[in-house]
Design an enzyme around this catalytic site. Structure first.
Site, PDB file in Angstrom:
ATOM      1  N   GLY A  72     -53.571   8.750 -47.208  1.00 32.62           N
ATOM      2  CA  GLY A  72     -54.352   7.731 -47.932  1.00 32.62           C
ATOM      3  C   GLY A  72     -54.732   6.632 -46.954  1.00 32.62           C
ATOM      4  O   GLY A  72     -54.928   6.900 -45.761  1.00 32.62           O
ATOM      5  N   ARG A  73     -54.796   5.410 -47.447  1.00 36.81           N
ATOM      6  CA  ARG A  73     -55.242   4.304 -46.583  1.00 36.81           C
ATOM      7  C   ARG A  73     -54.336   4.121 -45.368  1.00 36.81           C
ATOM      8  O   ARG A  73     -54.790   4.074 -44.234  1.00 36.81           O
ATOM      9  CB  ARG A  73     -55.234   2.990 -47.364  1.00 36.81           C
ATOM     10  CG  ARG A  73     -56.190   2.921 -48.510  1.00 36.81           C
ATOM     11  CD  ARG A  73     -56.056   1.555 -49.152  1.00 36.81           C
ATOM     12  NE  ARG A  73     -56.778   1.473 -50.399  1.00 36.81           N
ATOM     13  CZ  ARG A  73     -56.296   1.873 -51.574  1.00 36.81           C
ATOM     14  NH1 ARG A  73     -55.079   2.376 -51.664  1.00 36.81           N
ATOM     15  NH2 ARG A  73     -57.022   1.761 -52.666  1.00 36.81           N
ATOM     16  N   ILE A  74     -53.020   4.015 -45.611  1.00 40.96           N
ATOM     17  CA  ILE A  74     -52.104   3.685 -44.507  1.00 40.96           C
ATOM     18  C   ILE A  74     -51.914   4.895 -43.588  1.00 40.96           C
ATOM     19  O   ILE A  74     -51.931   4.763 -42.360  1.00 40.96           O
ATOM     20  CB  ILE A  74     -50.752   3.157 -45.056  1.00 40.96           C
ATOM     21  CG1 ILE A  74     -50.992   1.890 -45.894  1.00 40.96           C
ATOM     22  CG2 ILE A  74     -49.783   2.854 -43.914  1.00 40.96           C
ATOM     23  CD1 ILE A  74     -49.776   1.385 -46.663  1.00 40.96           C
ATOM     24  N   SER A 125     -55.038  17.780 -54.985  1.00 40.26           N
ATOM     25  CA  SER A 125     -56.394  17.955 -55.534  1.00 40.26           C
ATOM     26  C   SER A 125     -57.267  18.805 -54.603  1.00 40.26           C
ATOM     27  O   SER A 125     -58.379  19.182 -54.976  1.00 40.26           O
ATOM     28  CB  SER A 125     -57.054  16.589 -55.707  1.00 40.26           C
ATOM     29  OG  SER A 125     -57.290  16.025 -54.429  1.00 40.26           O
ATOM     30  N   ALA A 161     -42.967   4.280 -46.290  1.00 38.64           N
ATOM     31  CA  ALA A 161     -43.571   4.364 -47.633  1.00 38.64           C
ATOM     32  C   ALA A 161     -42.548   3.942 -48.694  1.00 38.64           C
ATOM     33  O   ALA A 161     -42.417   2.737 -48.979  1.00 38.64           O
ATOM     34  CB  ALA A 161     -44.093   5.767 -47.859  1.00 38.64           C
ATOM     35  N   ARG A 162     -41.841   4.886 -49.251  1.00 41.36           N
ATOM     36  CA  ARG A 162     -40.794   4.587 -50.221  1.00 41.36           C
ATOM     37  C   ARG A 162     -39.570   5.433 -49.896  1.00 41.36           C
ATOM     38  O   ARG A 162     -39.678   6.635 -49.616  1.00 41.36           O
ATOM     39  CB  ARG A 162     -41.258   4.887 -51.645  1.00 41.36           C
ATOM     40  CG  ARG A 162     -42.181   3.835 -52.233  1.00 41.36           C
ATOM     41  CD  ARG A 162     -41.460   2.511 -52.503  1.00 41.36           C
ATOM     42  NE  ARG A 162     -42.334   1.504 -53.075  1.00 41.36           N
ATOM     43  CZ  ARG A 162     -42.993   0.571 -52.370  1.00 41.36           C
ATOM     44  NH1 ARG A 162     -42.867   0.514 -51.059  1.00 41.36           N
ATOM     45  NH2 ARG A 162     -43.756  -0.323 -52.980  1.00 41.36           N
ATOM     46  N   GLU A 201     -32.312   0.782 -51.985  1.00 41.83           N
ATOM     47  CA  GLU A 201     -32.347  -0.519 -51.296  1.00 41.83           C
ATOM     48  C   GLU A 201     -31.582  -1.564 -52.112  1.00 41.83           C
ATOM     49  O   GLU A 201     -31.694  -1.562 -53.330  1.00 41.83           O
ATOM     50  CB  GLU A 201     -33.796  -0.965 -51.113  1.00 41.83           C
ATOM     51  CG  GLU A 201     -34.535  -0.042 -50.164  1.00 41.83           C
ATOM     52  CD  GLU A 201     -35.981  -0.450 -49.907  1.00 41.83           C
ATOM     53  OE1 GLU A 201     -36.390  -1.541 -50.330  1.00 41.83           O
ATOM     54  OE2 GLU A 201     -36.691   0.346 -49.283  1.00 41.83           O
ATOM     55  N   HIS A 239     -37.320  -3.020 -44.633  1.00 40.45           N
ATOM     56  CA  HIS A 239     -38.547  -2.996 -45.448  1.00 40.45           C
ATOM     57  C   HIS A 239     -39.506  -4.135 -45.073  1.00 40.45           C
ATOM     58  O   HIS A 239     -39.801  -5.015 -45.890  1.00 40.45           O
ATOM     59  CB  HIS A 239     -38.198  -3.059 -46.954  1.00 40.45           C
ATOM     60  CG  HIS A 239     -39.269  -2.476 -47.825  1.00 40.45           C
ATOM     61  ND1 HIS A 239     -39.013  -1.830 -49.009  1.00 40.45           N
ATOM     62  CD2 HIS A 239     -40.628  -2.467 -47.703  1.00 40.45           C
ATOM     63  CE1 HIS A 239     -40.150  -1.438 -49.564  1.00 40.45           C
ATOM     64  NE2 HIS A 239     -41.150  -1.819 -48.792  1.00 40.45           N
ATOM     65  N   GLY A 264     -42.652  -3.529 -43.512  1.00 38.59           N
ATOM     66  CA  GLY A 264     -43.959  -2.961 -43.163  1.00 38.59           C
ATOM     67  C   GLY A 264     -45.104  -3.955 -43.272  1.00 38.59           C
ATOM     68  O   GLY A 264     -45.981  -4.011 -42.410  1.00 38.59           O
TER      69      GLY A 264
HETATM   70  C1  DGY Z   1     -45.706  -2.396 -50.631  1.00 40.15           C
HETATM   71  O1  DGY Z   1     -46.641  -3.202 -50.614  1.00 40.15           O
HETATM   72  O2  DGY Z   1     -45.661  -1.430 -51.395  1.00 40.15           O
HETATM   73  C2  DGY Z   1     -44.618  -2.619 -49.633  1.00 40.15           C
HETATM   74  O3  DGY Z   1     -43.590  -1.753 -49.755  1.00 40.15           O
HETATM   75  C3  DGY Z   1     -44.197  -4.055 -49.573  1.00 40.15           C
HETATM   76  O4  DGY Z   1     -45.164  -4.695 -48.874  1.00 40.15           O
END
Ligand code: DGY
Length: 327
Positions: free
Chosen positions: A156-158, A180, A240-241, A270, A288, A290
């Protein structure tokens, strides 16, 4: 006429909030820690709008506690903390903060990649300990980055921004085919990226960087089975997560050499980390951060404020997750 009441659940950069301050009655949690659940539910009782964080669970119970709520703005691009279906069912618009943090997060992914590949944190520790005996040809060897294969999970974007930043390092880029079947034209045209299957991405990548959202389909995507398919020399990066990686399995995979290293900015539970992770020198562990640059965090506050003001005015916010409720 009294101003609408807006609750902000934790202190945010002031620069983003000036416009909001002029137009609403702002109630800010001054404590720099997540609000307890009961504190949050009490604080939103008569709120018309809320700006909250990824640590706030925005679900049916939250909406029940806030009967006057007109809109909710997340101070994050990730929105796995929001039950968007429930918000939509109730006709409440919700928003996130995409774009403004793309480059900062992609840059941090690169920072982690280099830190792990070239053992930057570990060797910084050697210097600080006073135990460096002087230069030696067999010391602290790491892994080349240039020319190695970069695998992007979540283009995606990142993920796209991170892959585009690889241009200076001449890396073959692989990205995971999306459910998709949609192809990433930017990556294919600008870095000649190849769209591959999950198996192929794991088997061929020297660096795997995770950028997908957390959904039921991506929870524990990286488990022991996945690690066993990766190269023993591979390095895994996650900005990401946390729950996309089964963290206990990652600890086992690093201990037993399924993969060579990991750079993590996010964790499954977390702020707690899996047992054993902190002891592994081949892991670089960040809290965390980012999106944690001054300009990015200010831009996130500004975007969240603009989203909320639009909701309060009944117009479609710039980055709404369920614009259909305002149609
Ligand atoms: C987000 O934006 O989802 C990050 O994890 C926190 O900036």
């Amino acid at each position: 006429m009294s101003l609408p009441k807006v609750v902000i659940t934790r202190p945010l950069p002031e620069a983003g909030l000036s416009q909001l301050r002029e137009q609403v009655q702002l109630v800010e949690n001054k404590k720099d820690r997540p609000m307890q659940r009961t504190e949050l539910l009490e604080a939103v009782q008569d709120a018309h709008g809320v700006i909250g964080l990824l640590t706030d669970r925005i679900d049916a119970e939250f909406f029940d506690a806030a009967p006057k709520l007109v809109g909710y703005a997340n101070y994050a691009v990730g929105y796995d903390n929001i039950d968007v279906t429930e918000a939509t069912r109730r006709g409440i618009p919700v928003s996130n903060t995409p774009d403004v943090l793309t480059r900062a997060t992609a840059e941090l992914a690169w920072g982690l990649l280099f830190a792990v590949a070239r053992r930057i944190v570990e060797t910084d520790g050697v210097m600080r300990s006073g135990h460096w005996p002087g230069w030696g040809p067999m010391q602290y060897m790491g892994m080349d980055v240039s020319g190695r294969t970069l695998g992007i999970v979540g283009a995606g974007r990142i993920g796209t921004a991170m892959a585009l930043m690889s241009r200076g390092f001449d890396m073959p880029v692989l990205y995971l085919e999306s459910p998709s079947g949609r192809r990433n034209q930017i990556l294919e045209s600008k870095v000649n990226a190849q769209c591959v299957s999950w198996e192929e991405l794991l088997q061929r990548s020297d660096f795997v960087s995770v950028h997908c959202p957390l959904t039921p389909a991506t929870r524990h995507l990286f488990d022991r089975r996945a690690f066993r398919k990766m190269k023993n020399s591979a390095i895994l990066i996650n900005t990401a997560r946390g729950p996309v990686i089964k963290e206990d399995d990652l600890v086992a995979a690093l201990r037993e050499g399924d993969i060579a290293g990991a750079g993590l900015d996010v964790y499954e539970k977390e702020p707690v980390m899996a047992d054993g992770l902190a002891a592994l020198q081949q892991a670089v562990l960040l809290p965390h951060v980012g999106s944690a640059t001054h300009t990015t965090r200010e831009a996130m506050a500004e975007l969240a404020a603009r989203n909320l003001l639009a909701m309060l005015h009944g117009t479609v916010p710039p980055t709404c997750l369920n614009p259909e409720v305002l149609a």
